[in-house]
Design an enzyme around this catalytic site. Structure first.
Site, short mmCIF file in Angstrom:
data_model
loop_
_atom_site.label_atom_id
_atom_site.label_comp_id
_atom_site.label_asym_id
_atom_site.label_seq_id
_atom_site.Cartn_x
_atom_site.Cartn_y
_atom_site.Cartn_z
CG ASP A 175 -9.73 0.84 6.60
OD1 ASP A 175 -8.81 0.15 7.10
OD2 ASP A 175 -10.92 0.45 6.58
CE LYS A 235 -3.85 -0.20 2.90
NZ LYS A 235 -4.51 0.15 4.17
P1 ITT Z 1 -2.65 -0.69 7.21
O1 ITT Z 1 -3.91 -0.76 8.02
O2 ITT Z 1 -1.41 -0.68 8.04
O3 ITT Z 1 -2.66 0.44 6.21
P2 ITT Z 1 -3.66 -3.18 6.11
O4 ITT Z 1 -3.18 -4.12 5.03
O5 ITT Z 1 -4.02 -3.80 7.44
O6 ITT Z 1 -2.55 -2.05 6.30
P3 ITT Z 1 -6.41 -2.45 5.69
O7 ITT Z 1 -6.80 -2.66 7.12
O8 ITT Z 1 -6.93 -1.24 4.97
O9 ITT Z 1 -4.84 -2.35 5.52
O10 ITT Z 1 -6.78 -3.77 4.91
C1 ITT Z 1 -6.91 -3.72 3.55
C2 ITT Z 1 -6.86 -5.14 3.00
O11 ITT Z 1 -7.65 -5.14 1.79
C3 ITT Z 1 -5.44 -5.49 2.54
O12 ITT Z 1 -4.72 -6.16 3.55
C4 ITT Z 1 -5.71 -6.37 1.34
O13 ITT Z 1 -6.02 -7.66 1.76
C5 ITT Z 1 -6.97 -5.74 0.74
N1 ITT Z 1 -6.62 -4.70 -0.25
C6 ITT Z 1 -6.69 -3.35 -0.11
N2 ITT Z 1 -6.27 -2.74 -1.23
C7 ITT Z 1 -5.92 -3.71 -2.08
C8 ITT Z 1 -5.40 -3.72 -3.39
O14 ITT Z 1 -5.11 -2.60 -4.05
N3 ITT Z 1 -5.17 -4.90 -3.96
C9 ITT Z 1 -5.44 -6.05 -3.32
N4 ITT Z 1 -5.90 -6.15 -2.07
C10 ITT Z 1 -6.16 -4.97 -1.45
#
Ligand code: ITT
Length: 195
Positions: free
Chosen positions: A70, A12
């Site tokens: 998020d 991300k």
């Molecule tokens: P942070 O909270 O530290 O930013 P995180 O991975 O835990 O990191 P989220 O809580 O927002 O972030 O979870 C988002 C999840 O959604 C991420 O772990 C992926 O599984 C999925 N996701 C989000 N954006 C994506 C993308 O562009 N491509 C594929 N999967 C994605």
């Protein structure tokens, strides 16, 4: 202008950096800190609330304008799941592979026209003077019946939008159409009102 990106997800972070840097921002992240960012309990009931929780946590540590994302994948047939719980869909300690496996199982036998899904990214920006805003970007598509490609991260191998499978795109192609790319383009316009 210095902006801190509050995320622990390095994929991300890369996506946010490659869009924010050409916009002229000097981007700082957990990599620039002496200590790891604190874990944030994502207790919000919306992507926006969770993005704000993460952004405020980053602001508290750095005192800098802080941006956080998020995001998640909302599958219509599953009443919006995994949605807010996308990161831990297959349990705590979930991996991208185990999440994709669980999603494929949940949609086993479901025909293509019922596999529609929306990727959502809410981006929050908080300022040291107390101002804050959020924006949201989306990308509609469907969940494939098997994994494709080897690019990207998370659910990318299973998500097909009108431009193709996220995991088969170059980073630049993904940025042009993705939920996060769409959110960041709105973010750029919104930010102009604040600086
Ligand atoms: P942070 O909270 O530290 O930013 P995180 O991975 O835990 O990191 P989220 O809580 O927002 O972030 O979870 C988002 C999840 O959604 C991420 O772990 C992926 O599984 C999925 N996701 C989000 N954006 C994506 C993308 O562009 N491509 C594929 N999967 C994605």
């Amino acid at each position: 202008m210095k902006v801190f990106i509050a995320t622990k997800n390095h994929n991300k972070l890369k996506e946010l950096e490659r869009i924010l840097v050409p916009m002229g921002f000097e981007v700082l992240s957990e990599n620039n800190l002496e200590n790891p960012l604190p874990e944030v309990e994502e207790t919000g009931t919306s992507y926006e609330e969770n993005a704000l929780l993460k952004a405020h946590s980053g602001l508290k540590v750095t005192g800098l304008i802080t941006v956080a994302d998020d995001s998640g994948l909302s599958v219509d047939f599953l009443d919006g799941a995994p949605g807010l719980y996308s990161a831990h869909y297959s349990g705590m300690g979930a991996s991208y592979a185990s999440n994709n496996e669980k999603l494929l199982c949940a949609l086993k036998g479901v025909p293509k026209e019922k596999r529609t899904a929306t990727f959502v990214s809410a981006i929050a920006c908080v300022f040291p003077d107390g101002r804050e805003f959020t924006v949201r970007g989306e990308c509609k598509g469907y969940v494939a019946e098997e994994c494709h490609g080897d690019g990207g991260f998370g659910y990318d191998p299973l998500f097909i939008c009108s431009a193709g499978c996220y995991a088969e795109m170059t980073p630049e192609e993904k940025d042009k159409v993705s939920h996060r790319g769409n959110a960041l383009r709105i973010f750029k316009e919104e930010l102009k009102k604040y600086i």
